[in-house]
Design an enzyme around this catalytic site. Structure first.
Site, PDB file in Angstrom:
ATOM      1  CE  LYS A  89      -4.487  -1.449   1.641  1.00  0.00           C
ATOM      2  NZ  LYS A  89      -4.321  -2.881   1.959  1.00  0.00           N
ATOM      3  CD  GLU A 111     -11.069   5.598   1.824  1.00  0.00           C
ATOM      4  OE1 GLU A 111     -10.770   6.749   1.435  1.00  0.00           O
ATOM      5  OE2 GLU A 111     -10.626   4.549   1.302  1.00  0.00           O
ATOM      6  CB  SER A 377      -0.377  -8.198  -1.265  1.00  0.00           C
ATOM      7  OG  SER A 377      -1.199  -9.041  -0.474  1.00  0.00           O
TER       8      SER A 377
END
Ligand SMILES: *Cc1c(COP(=O)(O)O)cnc(C)c1O
Length: 393
Positions: A89, A111, A377
């Site tokens: 991310k 968010e 990931s």
């Protein structure tokens, strides 16, 4: 590029920017400037310098010998779990904060559902000395206490969303409202390849460093940049978009997206969007989403917080629609078993999201010399409680 977004922000019949009138100036500013800014040399230099020296890129492409033996193929793991903050991310949040600075913004909002994107955003805001507010459903704040505290340690203000079910969609509404009221000084960092155009394309470009590296690493390692398969899990679809990006036009590379089937695709507790979804509008774009016959969004379910999303990004909806990417799914139990299997075979405890990609291996019959890349990931540290509660190891 054949699968690229068009000028209006569409991937085939999916995408676009379905936003309230009040948000138009913010999104239009971004749309009209993002390509020019991220194409500039000084941007690329700063982005790649931070990816190298702060995130720790390039992440290794690791030949997993024992896993390869188990599945009868040559399996490499793309180690996004070794990125700073423990997942892919941060590639995107670094890209977006550099863009925000060049747009002259001083404040960042985001968010978050499970808190992973909130932490990645809080991290880069600390790095850049920018004020940060993260909206999070009150229910999610209670469920994800460690991530709330991480964000606070990093200096971010976490604001509870108190409307509706007090989860991700309510946090998204609050963030949108904040952005409408503070258009000139604030940038909104979205965490996956979702949202109105240009977000899906912008996030895919920032994450595409993953497949750029895979190509180089395979070239060095086996003398050929093309694997036979790339596997990635899909929540909104950003790690998959990054892992697929530079292979999309190479039709001989099989691309496999793994969704969360939860307790089973037909159990009523699932997040397998392509199996259950219909076209509709979610978070500002036309895409596939799980909805009732009268268009109410169905609450998704997965044991993994990062895959617990009722839609997928418009790029993936298109890639599914035209058959370029194979979509499969793995249940909670299959993913948990695969997580433990990877831990035992390779000494790597994966994030439960990533474990879904491992779980899909057993659905394929490989040839011994098939080169398979799995995008790992994230790492499993954040999921320890879930592993413990599951208990079968
Ligand atoms: C958030 C997250 C995901 C899901 O998000 P995508 O946008 O689909 O990549 C997958 N894996 C990990 C480790 C995550 O933190």
């Amino acid at each position: 590029m054949k699968y690229d977004v068009d000028e209006r922000g569409y991937y085939g019949k999916f995408g676009g920017a379905y936003i309230p009138e009040m948000l138009y100036p913010n999104v239009e500013e971004l749309r009209s400037r993002y390509l020019e800014i991220i194409g500039k040399e000084d941007f690329k230099e700063e982005f790649h310098d931070l990816l190298k020296n702060y995130v720790g890129r390039p992440t290794p492409l690791y030949l997993a010998k024992r896993l390869s033996e188990r599945y009868g193929a040559t399996i490499y793991l793309k180690r996004e779990d070794l990125c700073h903050t423990g997942a892919h991310k941060v590639n995107n949040t670094i890209g977006q904060i550099l863009l925000a600075k060049r747009l002259g913004k001083q404040k960042i909002i985001a968010e978050t559902g499970a808190g992973q994107h909130g932490v990645a955003t809080a991290t880069v805001c600390a790095l850049m000395g920018m004020e940060c507010i993260v909206y999070m459903g009150k229910v999610d704040m209670e469920r994800q206490r460690p991530n709330v505290e991480r964000m606070r340690i990093l200096g971010t203000k976490v604001v509870p969303a108190l409307s509706g079910s007090m989860t991700l969609k309510d946090a998204t509404n609050e963030a949108m409202r904040h952005w409408i009221n503070n258009p000139t000084d604030t940038h909104y960092i979205i965490g996956s390849v979702v949202g109105p155009h240009p977000y899906p394309d912008m996030v895919a470009r920032f994450q595409s460093v993953i497949s750029e590296e895979i190509r180089k690493q395979l070239q060095d390692e086996i003398g050929n940049p093309y694997p036979d398969y790339v596997f990635a899990c899909v929540g909104g679809g950003s790690n998959a978009a990054g892992a697929f990006y530079h292979f999309l036009n190479e039709e001989h590379v099989n691309l496999v997206a793994v969704e969360a089937a939860g307790k089973g695709v037909d159990s009523g507790e699932s997040a397998a969007t392509t199996a259950l979804g219909k076209p509709g509008v979610l978070h500002g774009s036309k895409t596939l989403l799980m909805q009732t016959t009268d268009g109410q969004v169905i609450e998704p379910y997965s044991i993994s917080a990062g895959l617990d999303y009722p839609g997928i990004g418009p790029m993936h909806a298109h890639l599914f629609d035209v058959g370029r990417v194979q979509f499969v799914s793995a249940t909670d139990d299959e993913a948990m078993n695969a997580g433990v299997e990877l831990s035992r075979l390779e000494g790597i405890i994966p994030a439960i999201e990533s474990a879904h990609a491992i779980a899909a291996l057993s659905q394929y019959q490989f040839e011994k010399d098939d080169v398979v890349v799995i995008n790992l990931s994230g790492r499993g540290d954040k999921d320890l409680e879930t592993y413990i509660r599951w208990g079968k190891y």
